[in-house]
Scaffold this motif. Structure first.
Motif, PDB file in Angstrom:
ATOM      1  N   LYS A 577      24.961  76.406  36.656  1.00 43.93           N
ATOM      2  CA  LYS A 577      26.356  76.572  37.061  1.00 43.93           C
ATOM      3  C   LYS A 577      26.495  76.723  38.575  1.00 43.93           C
ATOM      4  O   LYS A 577      27.533  76.398  39.147  1.00 43.93           O
ATOM      5  CB  LYS A 577      26.964  77.802  36.372  1.00 43.93           C
ATOM      6  N   THR A 578      25.439  77.232  39.224  1.00 44.52           N
ATOM      7  CA  THR A 578      25.553  77.551  40.647  1.00 44.52           C
ATOM      8  C   THR A 578      24.765  76.621  41.557  1.00 44.52           C
ATOM      9  O   THR A 578      24.916  76.710  42.775  1.00 44.52           O
ATOM     10  CB  THR A 578      25.062  78.995  40.900  1.00 44.52           C
ATOM     11  N   ILE A 579      23.948  75.726  41.003  1.00 42.99           N
ATOM     12  CA  ILE A 579      23.091  74.900  41.865  1.00 42.99           C
ATOM     13  C   ILE A 579      23.916  73.984  42.759  1.00 42.99           C
ATOM     14  O   ILE A 579      23.519  73.636  43.861  1.00 42.99           O
ATOM     15  CB  ILE A 579      22.078  74.091  41.014  1.00 42.99           C
ATOM     16  N   MET A 580      25.091  73.554  42.285  1.00 40.90           N
ATOM     17  CA  MET A 580      25.945  72.675  43.077  1.00 40.90           C
ATOM     18  C   MET A 580      26.958  73.444  43.919  1.00 40.90           C
ATOM     19  O   MET A 580      27.633  72.864  44.759  1.00 40.90           O
ATOM     20  CB  MET A 580      26.706  71.722  42.157  1.00 40.90           C
ATOM     21  N   SER A 581      27.074  74.727  43.680  1.00 41.48           N
ATOM     22  CA  SER A 581      28.151  75.508  44.283  1.00 41.48           C
ATOM     23  C   SER A 581      28.165  75.456  45.816  1.00 41.48           C
ATOM     24  O   SER A 581      29.222  75.202  46.410  1.00 41.48           O
ATOM     25  CB  SER A 581      28.069  76.956  43.807  1.00 41.48           C
ATOM     26  N   PRO A 582      27.010  75.664  46.523  1.00 41.69           N
ATOM     27  CA  PRO A 582      27.066  75.635  47.999  1.00 41.69           C
ATOM     28  C   PRO A 582      27.560  74.296  48.533  1.00 41.69           C
ATOM     29  O   PRO A 582      28.398  74.247  49.437  1.00 41.69           O
ATOM     30  CB  PRO A 582      25.608  75.906  48.400  1.00 41.69           C
ATOM     31  N   MET A 583      27.045  73.198  47.970  1.00 39.22           N
ATOM     32  CA  MET A 583      27.442  71.883  48.458  1.00 39.22           C
ATOM     33  C   MET A 583      28.900  71.585  48.123  1.00 39.22           C
ATOM     34  O   MET A 583      29.660  71.103  48.967  1.00 39.22           O
ATOM     35  CB  MET A 583      26.549  70.808  47.852  1.00 39.22           C
ATOM     36  N   GLU A 584      29.300  71.864  46.890  1.00 38.73           N
ATOM     37  CA  GLU A 584      30.681  71.578  46.489  1.00 38.73           C
ATOM     38  C   GLU A 584      31.673  72.343  47.349  1.00 38.73           C
ATOM     39  O   GLU A 584      32.726  71.819  47.720  1.00 38.73           O
ATOM     40  CB  GLU A 584      30.877  71.920  45.012  1.00 38.73           C
ATOM     41  N   SER A 585      31.342  73.602  47.681  1.00 35.06           N
ATOM     42  CA  SER A 585      32.234  74.412  48.514  1.00 35.06           C
ATOM     43  C   SER A 585      32.374  73.808  49.905  1.00 35.06           C
ATOM     44  O   SER A 585      33.483  73.710  50.453  1.00 35.06           O
ATOM     45  CB  SER A 585      31.699  75.844  48.621  1.00 35.06           C
ATOM     46  N   GLN A 586      31.245  73.379  50.482  1.00 38.16           N
ATOM     47  CA  GLN A 586      31.288  72.809  51.830  1.00 38.16           C
ATOM     48  C   GLN A 586      31.974  71.447  51.840  1.00 38.16           C
ATOM     49  O   GLN A 586      32.730  71.130  52.769  1.00 38.16           O
ATOM     50  CB  GLN A 586      29.870  72.684  52.377  1.00 38.16           C
ATOM     51  N   VAL A 587      31.710  70.615  50.834  1.00 41.47           N
ATOM     52  CA  VAL A 587      32.363  69.305  50.742  1.00 41.47           C
ATOM     53  C   VAL A 587      33.864  69.482  50.596  1.00 41.47           C
ATOM     54  O   VAL A 587      34.661  68.787  51.245  1.00 41.47           O
ATOM     55  CB  VAL A 587      31.788  68.486  49.564  1.00 41.47           C
ATOM     56  N   ARG A 588      34.272  70.410  49.745  1.00 41.26           N
ATOM     57  CA  ARG A 588      35.697  70.672  49.540  1.00 41.26           C
ATOM     58  C   ARG A 588      36.345  71.130  50.856  1.00 41.26           C
ATOM     59  O   ARG A 588      37.442  70.691  51.213  1.00 41.26           O
ATOM     60  CB  ARG A 588      35.852  71.736  48.449  1.00 41.26           C
ATOM     61  N   GLU A 589      35.640  72.006  51.580  1.00 40.87           N
ATOM     62  CA  GLU A 589      36.147  72.500  52.860  1.00 40.87           C
ATOM     63  C   GLU A 589      36.239  71.364  53.877  1.00 40.87           C
ATOM     64  O   GLU A 589      37.235  71.225  54.599  1.00 40.87           O
ATOM     65  CB  GLU A 589      35.222  73.600  53.378  1.00 40.87           C
ATOM     66  N   HIS A 590      35.205  70.522  53.942  1.00 40.77           N
ATOM     67  CA  HIS A 590      35.180  69.406  54.892  1.00 40.77           C
ATOM     68  C   HIS A 590      36.292  68.404  54.574  1.00 40.77           C
ATOM     69  O   HIS A 590      36.966  67.889  55.480  1.00 40.77           O
ATOM     70  CB  HIS A 590      33.809  68.723  54.823  1.00 40.77           C
ATOM     71  N   GLN A 591      36.493  68.135  53.288  1.00 41.92           N
ATOM     72  CA  GLN A 591      37.529  67.206  52.855  1.00 41.92           C
ATOM     73  C   GLN A 591      38.911  67.716  53.276  1.00 41.92           C
ATOM     74  O   GLN A 591      39.758  66.955  53.776  1.00 41.92           O
ATOM     75  CB  GLN A 591      37.452  67.050  51.336  1.00 41.92           C
ATOM     76  N   MET A 592      39.140  68.987  53.108  1.00 44.46           N
ATOM     77  CA  MET A 592      40.419  69.591  53.470  1.00 44.46           C
ATOM     78  C   MET A 592      40.636  69.530  54.985  1.00 44.46           C
ATOM     79  O   MET A 592      41.740  69.219  55.463  1.00 44.46           O
ATOM     80  CB  MET A 592      40.444  71.046  52.988  1.00 44.46           C
ATOM     81  N   GLN A 593      39.562  69.796  55.762  1.00 48.41           N
ATOM     82  CA  GLN A 593      39.678  69.763  57.219  1.00 48.41           C
ATOM     83  C   GLN A 593      39.930  68.346  57.725  1.00 48.41           C
ATOM     84  O   GLN A 593      40.674  68.150  58.702  1.00 48.41           O
ATOM     85  CB  GLN A 593      38.407  70.341  57.854  1.00 48.41           C
TER      86      GLN A 593
END
Length: 658
Positions: A577-593
């Motif tokens: 459940k958490t292995i993708m969490s760091p990347m997904e959070s950063q990608v989501r943040e980058h996409q928003m920026q």
């Protein structure tokens, strides 16, 4: 009131744990306020808080009958109550293993598991999930007589025929001169304990802090309940072995020590303490104190040689005098009983181990969470910095440059979305690998191995064949764990490749995904196999009936293996459940920026925003993110300070001593 070192240490621990909990709650609340958390992050922080609340520490007291074991527990943990908690009298007392715990969700009571449950393959651990199988007696804490009477029920016995005793797997004493089985009466009936296991839920400061006391009867119980030896006793964080000063190390004492405590059964030597109880029998008014102390030292030296342990691991005690002194408030009697040295030793073993358990449960989660959040904050700073760099190269009249920047940001956004689409395709591979991982570790697969192993054991015609089938069960479990390791490594390699691609193409922080390892479970299974082999060596496989051996195997090995697999499944589930969490959070943040940058450039292009206004706004945003970063560092440093609790606990003790 006479101070109890164990209570002082646990009190310090309680304040440390409360401090740690507050720091985690503050961190969680701040993440929510700053919109830096997500559902997975909240779940992991909640898991860390649950780990703080539910941690348990087990101390087991082991002795043959009439060694004063129950009295020692009373003196060590319950002297401040002004009365005995566990029944203690001459001869056989605690006929069934007893656990003392505290569960705040239920009132004080005793739960008693009938001895008849031994006729099934069901373990004590499994029965604990089925309250209907237990008899329950409420404890009225305002009525000491009622509490005493209720506790005496633990020692109840019943009479059964010899055949019934054998069906329950209970050994019958060879003769009245030996204490190696259930007592056979002149009328041919056998006296057996009425209860198989007892759990006392009792409000007490130490029990409320998570201490669990296991009162283990003598050699008989250890022999007939392998779950005690292979599971409960070996899992204890401290084991106190009690001898009687007036008897020394008897033959049965030595069997208990070698077969169930020392040897290669996997228990930690650091947590093993030997108590030489009843030293008051050596007190003699015709001898001076020096002569008495010399006799005690001689007993310690003899015991150390026999058990092959250092003399400093042996603690001479008079439990009865210690309890009497505490009840009467007689400090001199308590000091003469020498109970204080034992309490110091237990405190030095139990509290550091308890703190280590909490660290292990909390630290890995907090580190993983802070790494993810730090990556998000750094990504925000990077994107704001990139946008400011773009604006620095602009003038409000340079329309061509504005259009080029718009084109570049739009291209970055499109490339990110294309990579996200490719990532969705990778998810199908990820799903296949996780399915194989779950399949290998599944409880259904384990039950298949258990059923097959049981069938092969039951059809085995020789003792050697039975032993071979038991070894084969462990071999098959090892193969399943090795396959799970391979699948976990494949998933890890896949995700590292995905992380690397997003890092190289989009500047996402190159955070390594958290690794999952089965080594912990493999070590536990190896210790379980070693303890089982040691247990078998302590009994005669030739003389023991095949059905009894198979039942003992299922009560101990199979039960513990199930627990290991259940924990492995929970850990795998959390990992996936958490292995993708760091990347997904950063990608989501980058996409928003990127969306914000594109919108910002568009507004400047349409002259709806001035360049100066937008630049000033971004500088404020950057300052806010920098403050965010500093605050996060301060909060995580506070958690780390709490986790490093040795110095904190020492300061707490010094302050309260002063």
């Amino acid at each position: 009131m006479i101070d109890n070192r164990i209570e002082q240490e646990f009190d310090a621990y309680g304040h440390w744990r409360s401090d740690l909990k507050s720091s985690i709650v503050s961190f969680r609340d701040w993440l929510t306020e700053q919109k830096l958390g997500d559902v997975q992050t909240e779940q992991r922080l909640d898991q860390a808080l649950i780990g703080l609340r539910d941690d348990k520490l087990y101390v087991a007291f082991v002795a043959e009958f009439s060694r004063g074991k129950s009295e020692l527990i009373n003196a060590t943990f319950f002297g401040q109550l002004g009365r005995r908690v566990l029944p203690s009298s001459a001869g056989r007392t605690t006929m069934c293993p007893t656990e003392l715990i505290y569960e705040e969700d239920s009132p004080a009571h005793i739960q008693l598991l009938p001895i008849e449950t031994r006729s099934t393959y069901t373990t004590i651990a499994e029965y604990k999930t089925d309250p209907d199988e237990w008899s329950t007696i409420a404890l009225d804490l305002d009525d000491p007589d009622q509490v005493s009477e209720a506790l005496d029920s633990i020692t109840e016995v019943k009479l059964v025929s010899q055949d019934q005793a054998r069906e329950l797997g209970l050994p019958i004493a060879r003769d009245t001169a030996h204490d190696d089985g259930m007592r056979l009466r002149a009328d041919g009936l056998v006296e057996i304990p009425r209860w198989r296991h007892a759990v006392i839920n009792f409000p007490h400061p130490l029990l409320e802090q998570g201490l669990v006391i296991l009162d283990t009867p003598g050699l008989n119980a250890l022999g007939i309940e392998p779950e005690l030896t292979i599971n409960m006793l070996s899992a204890a964080h401290a084991v106190v072995f009690i001898l009687a000063a007036d008897a020394g190390v008897t033959k049965s004492d030595l069997v208990v020590w070698r077969d169930h405590i020392s040897g290669d059964n996997g228990s930690s030597k650091k947590g093993q303490l030997v108590v030489l109880n009843k030293i008051d029998v050596l007190w003699d008014e015709l001898k001076d104190r020096v002569e008495v102390d010399h006799e005690i030292l001689r007993q310690i030296s003899s015991t150390a040689r026999t058990l092959d342990v250092p003399e400093e691991n042996i603690y001479p005690v008079s439990a009865q005098k210690a309890l009497l002194g505490k009840i009467k408030g007689d400090q001199t009697l308590v000091e003469n009983s020498k109970i204080l040295a034992l309490e110091d030793a237990l405190a030095n073993v139990l509290v550091p181990r308890k703190r280590d358990i909490v660290r292990e449960n909390v630290e890995s989660e907090i580190i993983a969470i802070t790494d993810t959040i730090r990556g998000m904050v750094e990504q925000r700073l990077k994107d704001v910095h990139d946008h400011l760099s773009e604006l620095d190269n602009l003038s409000s009249n340079n329309m061509e440059v504005i259009e080029d920047i718009m084109s570049k940001v739009r291209s970055d956004k499109e490339n990110l979305e294309k990579n996200l689409q490719r990532f969705q395709a990778t998810r199908s591979i990820f799903s296949q690998l996780t399915h194989r991982l779950y399949e290998g570790l599944s409880m259904a697969n384990l039950e298949r191995m258990i059923a097959q192993g049981k069938k092969e054991m039951e059809t085995s015609l020789t003792t050697a064949g039975l032993r071979r089938n038991m070894v084969g069960f462990f071999d098959e479990i090892r193969v399943a764990m090795a396959a799970a390791t391979d699948q976990a490594n494949e998933i890890q390699a896949l995700m590292e490749g995905v992380y690397k691609k997003f890092h190289e193409e989009h500047g996402i922080a190159n955070v390594k995904p958290r690794r999952f390892s089965t080594k912990r479970y493999q070590r536990e299974l190896k210790r379980l196999e070693d303890r089982h082999e040691h247990f078998l060596r302590g009994m005669s496989m030739v003389m023991t009936e095949q059905w009894a051996l198979i039942r003992k195997f299922h009560e101990s090995v199979v039960s513990k293996t199930r627990q290991i697999f259940e924990r492995a499944n929970r850990d795998v589930d959390n990992w996936l459940k958490t292995i993708m969490s760091p990347m997904e959070s950063q990608v989501r943040e980058h996409q928003m920026q990127l969306r914000r940058r594109l919108e910002s450039i568009k507004r400047i292009h349409k002259a709806s925003d001035t360049l100066e206004d937008r630049t000033a706004e971004l500088h404020l945003v950057r300052e806010g993110i920098a403050e965010q970063n500093l605050r996060m560092q301060a909060l995580t440093e506070e958690i780390k300070r709490c986790l490093d609790g040795e110095s904190w606990a020492e300061n707490y003790r010094l302050e309260n001593t002063a």
